[in-house]
Design an enzyme around this catalytic site. Structure first.
Site, short mmCIF file in Angstrom:
data_model
loop_
_atom_site.label_atom_id
_atom_site.label_comp_id
_atom_site.label_asym_id
_atom_site.label_seq_id
_atom_site.Cartn_x
_atom_site.Cartn_y
_atom_site.Cartn_z
N ASP A 1 -120.90 19.88 -46.72
CA ASP A 1 -119.94 20.95 -46.47
C ASP A 1 -120.40 21.89 -45.36
O ASP A 1 -119.92 23.02 -45.26
CB ASP A 1 -119.72 21.76 -47.76
CG ASP A 1 -121.02 22.33 -48.33
OD1 ASP A 1 -122.09 22.05 -47.75
OD2 ASP A 1 -120.96 23.04 -49.34
N CYS B 1 -125.59 21.36 -45.71
CA CYS B 1 -126.45 20.32 -46.30
C CYS B 1 -127.93 20.55 -46.03
O CYS B 1 -128.77 20.29 -46.89
CB CYS B 1 -126.02 18.93 -45.84
SG CYS B 1 -126.14 18.63 -44.06
N HIS C 1 -126.14 14.39 -41.47
CA HIS C 1 -126.32 14.89 -42.84
C HIS C 1 -127.80 14.89 -43.24
O HIS C 1 -128.58 14.04 -42.81
CB HIS C 1 -125.54 13.99 -43.81
CG HIS C 1 -125.46 14.52 -45.20
ND1 HIS C 1 -124.78 15.67 -45.53
CD2 HIS C 1 -125.97 14.05 -46.37
CE1 HIS C 1 -124.87 15.88 -46.84
NE2 HIS C 1 -125.60 14.92 -47.37
#
Length: 225
Positions: free
Chosen positions: A93, A96, A202
């Protein structure tokens, strides 16, 4: 005048409540940090034969296209398998990096706002240590980084390493760089934090597979049977 007085009273009450919530979060985080402050050498032993690449702080720039990102992810998954490592997956979101750091320090990703606040304070208080890595107005950079959902970068990782006196180790998806080590600049590390890094996409929290946390079952609401 009465409505104005009520409005001021409500605002003051809301402000006090917010301050109390912030103080509660700080105290909880402090207790958890002390509880989990011991070095976790299990992942380090798995990767003991890898030569780490020195870290160069930089802001986010290149975002891989879908094809490159998919190949990178496969490469990362293969490395996790080779070294018997386990990812605790955190929400993608925009928080991370801070969620993954929170999980490593407090065994929960939910203290990401506290971690972000501490990292941004480090950036603000120690401007001379990081300004040279930021190709924009520095004040604008750290103000943007204070916003929930703003992606962390390699400058914030360096700031986190300095703030928490932590060696931050990244198992990456880079083709030519498997393992990056981020050391605090002016002190010896007191802990190790391990993250996986799907390059420019990520971060997740990383554990030796034997120490993988057991997922907690969500609590049932009292009205559910």
């Amino acid at each position: 005048m009465r409505n104005g007085t009520e409005s001021v009273g409500a605002s003051s009450s809301s402000s006090l409540s917010s301050q109390q919530d912030t103080e509660d979060d700080r105290m909880i985080a402090l207790v958890l940090s002390e509880e989990y402050a011991n070095l976790d050498g299990a992942v380090a032993r798995r990767l003991s034969n890898l030569a780490p690449v020195p870290h160069v702080p930089k802001i986010n720039s290149y975002i891989p296209n879908m094809n490159d990102a998919s190949l990178d992810h496969q490469r990362l998954l293969q490395r996790l398998n080779v070294y018997s490592l386990y990812e605790v997956k955190v929400s993608g979101d925009g928080n991370c990096q801070f969620r993954a750091l929170s999980d490593q320090m407090y065994k929960s990703p939910e203290y990401h706002k506290h971690v972000r606040k501490e990292v941004v304070k480090q950036l603000k208080d120690c401007r001379s240590m990081y300004e040279g890595y930021v190709p924009m107005k520095y004040k604008r950079y750290y103000k943007n980084m204070a916003k929930v959902g703003e992606w962390g970068d390699h400058v914030t990782l360096q700031a986190a390493a300095d703030k928490y006196a932590a060696k931050i180790c990244l198992l990456t998806s880079f083709r030519d760089t498997c393992f990056i080590e981020i050391m605090p600049q002016h002190q010896a590390p007191k802990r190790e934090l391990w993250l996986s890094f799907w390059s420019e996409v990520h971060y997740n929290s990383l554990y030796d597979i034997r120490d993988a946390p057991v997922p907690k079952k969500p609590r049932k609401k009292h009205w559910l049977f």
